[in-house]
Design an enzyme around this catalytic site. Structure first.
Site, PDB file in Angstrom:
ATOM      1  N   TYR A 130       0.819  -1.216   0.000  1.00 15.64           N
ATOM      2  CA  TYR A 130       0.000   0.000   0.000  1.00 15.64           C
ATOM      3  C   TYR A 130       0.850   1.262   0.000  1.00 15.64           C
ATOM      4  CZ  TYR A 130      -3.853  -3.104   0.831  1.00 15.64           C
ATOM      5  OH  TYR A 130      -4.768  -4.101   0.703  1.00 15.64           O
ATOM      6  N   LYS A 177       3.458 -14.205   5.893  1.00 15.77           N
ATOM      7  CA  LYS A 177       3.847 -15.142   4.841  1.00 15.77           C
ATOM      8  C   LYS A 177       5.373 -15.202   4.821  1.00 15.77           C
ATOM      9  CE  LYS A 177       2.423 -17.807   1.518  1.00 15.77           C
ATOM     10  NZ  LYS A 177       1.584 -18.989   1.736  1.00 15.77           N
ATOM     11  N   ASP A 210      -2.016 -17.907   5.334  1.00 14.57           N
ATOM     12  CA  ASP A 210      -3.043 -18.699   4.630  1.00 14.57           C
ATOM     13  C   ASP A 210      -3.709 -19.675   5.593  1.00 14.57           C
ATOM     14  OD1 ASP A 210      -0.348 -19.400   4.422  1.00 14.57           O
ATOM     15  OD2 ASP A 210      -0.669 -20.823   2.808  1.00 14.57           O
TER      16      ASP A 210
END
Ligand code: NAP
Length: 485
Positions: A130, A177, A210
């Protein structure tokens, strides 16, 4: 202020924003808490006046004065402005944490009813993808920089632990992640592990993001606070709002050291605008969070209790809960009136937490926060646009590097080594990352060494950017390509 009242900047916003804000303002005012609202503009009307940020100076001045904002959602009309006014506001005032709580609401049936979901996603709010640093590398290959700083991570992670203490919560899970993005997401994870040591009273654990999504659907009640990077948090928090009845019940707070902005997670839902049918609860709960932030715990509890009683009794619920065409739906104003009428009552099925003031961490504003004891440059990646095949560009670059301080180590395409050939089946595009390393393994490559190499490469190939390969305290500050030794 001299009279003891608190000023808050109020931005009604676009679409359903003004109705949600009006409901929330009426309910807050009815507690007698005495907030002085400075009503300001942002969003569509401002874009249409030709202000490309969507946020006028008067609004920025008001926020600088009040340091606290309650806002409705803002839209970006097609054809006006490039950046979202929401993102502009969050970045302008360095609201580094986005706090998104969800809890099971009485009278709002979901597949999870009875499981006692009550969790908070704390999302880093400034960095990551972002930061918006995007470049077309070639006419057909785009790149977005994922920036994660130790300092930005520390601020939001400390805030998550402070939130656990303020709300009496037991655990903070860090969702990353880092197994794939070892440096960016890994920085967030390592910072979490360091900060966690200072909060021994709060259980700290890491989960791959995830699996976090999977576990949130399977067993959401195991989570208390989840702290995560910007993109992960964006996705996880929309998921968590769906667990408890949808966007009508999902509030949020954008918190920084100087300014706090409270708003619903939802957007402008234009199809419901002006119809007096939407659910104002998400904005109202954002208002409750704001009252606690301002230290108005009693007013916050009065409203939250009245809201829960209203939902428990079930006589006044909005169309998103009971169906817009069911004949049972309360209008936004009827629902608002019912909540005010329930002031002073306490719910029978839900108890409120014992909230304490949240300590927002202050971290030194030194520009450089991390200084290694030693550093050197061990090589350079040159990114080249070329229609040549790997077996053609490789020997060409090897020849060009002859006589320089660097030699070609490998070339990757879309992240996988394609030269020297390792027998992979990579479908190549015209964007090569060409890794050169120092001929002398102990050398510290100078800028002059790099300029000399780049000049040679540029004589035959089109390059678009270079990355130094640093080593900090003896550890490589770069990752290997798939298949690279
Ligand atoms: P949205 O406005 O959040 O609406 C999506 C759907 O969520 C609605 O159609 C409705 O579902 C439901 N919903 C949202 N708020 C509700 C409420 N208060 N009560 C009941 N139901 C509610 O998302 P969008 O349609 O993707 O975005 C519309 C505009 O909002 C875009 O311009 C976007 O950029 C902007 N936006 C602004 C913000 C912000 O200002 N913070 C955030 C997100 C989006 P059903 O259709 O199923 O009834």
């Amino acid at each position: 202020m001299a009279d003891g009242s608190i000023r808050v900047t109020l931005i009604p916003g676009d679409g359903i924003g003004p109705e949600c804000i009006e409901s929330t303002r009426r309910i807050i005012d009815a507690t007698g808490v005495g907030i002085e609202w400075e009503v300001c503009e942002a969003g569509e009307s401002v874009f249409k006046k030709g202000i490309p940020s969507g946020v006028p100076k008067e609004t920025i001045d008001s926020i600088r004065r009040t340091r606290c904002v309650l806002k409705g959602p803002l839209g970006t009309p097609v054809g006006y402005g490039e950046k979202s006014a929401n993102v502009t506001l969050r970045k302008l005032f360095e609201t580094f944490a986005n706090v998104r709580p969800v809890r099971e609401m009485p009278g709002v049936p979901t597949p999870y009813t009875g499981r006692g979901i009550d969790l908070v996603v704390v999302r880093e709010n400034v960095e990551d993808l972002y930061a918006g640093i995007e470049h077309m590398q070639t006419p057909g290959v785009a790149q977005c920089l994922k920036l994660i700083s130790r300092k930005g991570s520390e601020k939001v992670i400390r805030l998550a632990f402070e939130l656990a203490r303020a709300e009496g919560r037991k655990s903070v899970a860090c969702a990353t992640k880092s197994n794939i993005m070892k440096l960016t997401e890994g920085t967030f994870k390592r910072t979490f592990e360091d900060v966690a040591k200072e909060y021994p009273d709060v259980e700290a654990w890491h989960i791959i993001v995830d699996n976090c999504a999977h576990q949130l659907v399977k067993k959401p009640e195991q989570f208390d606070i989840i702290v995560t990077t910007n993109m992960n948090g964006d996705i996880l928090s929309d998921l968590t709002s769906a667990l408890i009845g949808g966007l009508g019940f999902a509030p949020s707070a954008n918190l920084g050291n100087d300014v706090a902005i409270f708003e619903a997670v939802h957007g402008t839902a234009p199809k419901y605008a002006g119809k007096n049918v939407i659910n104002p609860t998400a904005v109202l709960m954002s208002g409750i969070m704001m009252l606690r932030y301002l230290g108005k715990f009693e007013a916050a509890a009065t409203i939250e209790n009245a809201l829960l009683v209203t939902l428990e009794e079930g006589k006044y619920r909005t169309g998103d809960v009971v169906g817009y065409n069911s004949g049972l739906a309360a209008s936004t104003t009827e629902y608002t009136d019912a909540i005010i009428a329930n002031f002073g009552r306490t719910p029978t099925t839900t108890t409120l937490r014992q909230y304490k003031p949240l300590q927002i961490p202050r971290i030194s504003s030194d520009l450089v926060a991390v200084r290694p004891a030693s550093r050197r440059v061990v090589g350079v990646d040159i990114f080249v646009e070329s229609a040549l095949l790997p077996g053609e560009i490789g020997p060409s670059l090897e020849a060009l590097a002859e006589g320089t301080a660097l030699k070609l180590k490998m070339i990757s395409n879309r992240g996988t080594q394609v030269y020297p050939d390792k027998g992979t089946m990579t479908d190549c595009v015209d964007h090569y990352r060409c890794r050169f390393i120092a001929r002398d393994p102990n050398a510290d490559i100078s800028d002059e060494d790099i300029y000399a190499l780049v000049q040679r490469v540029a004589s035959q190939h089109r390059w678009m950017h270079i990355e130094k390969l640093p080593e900090f305290d003896g550890a490589p500050g770069f990752t290997k390509a798939q298949g690279e030794d």
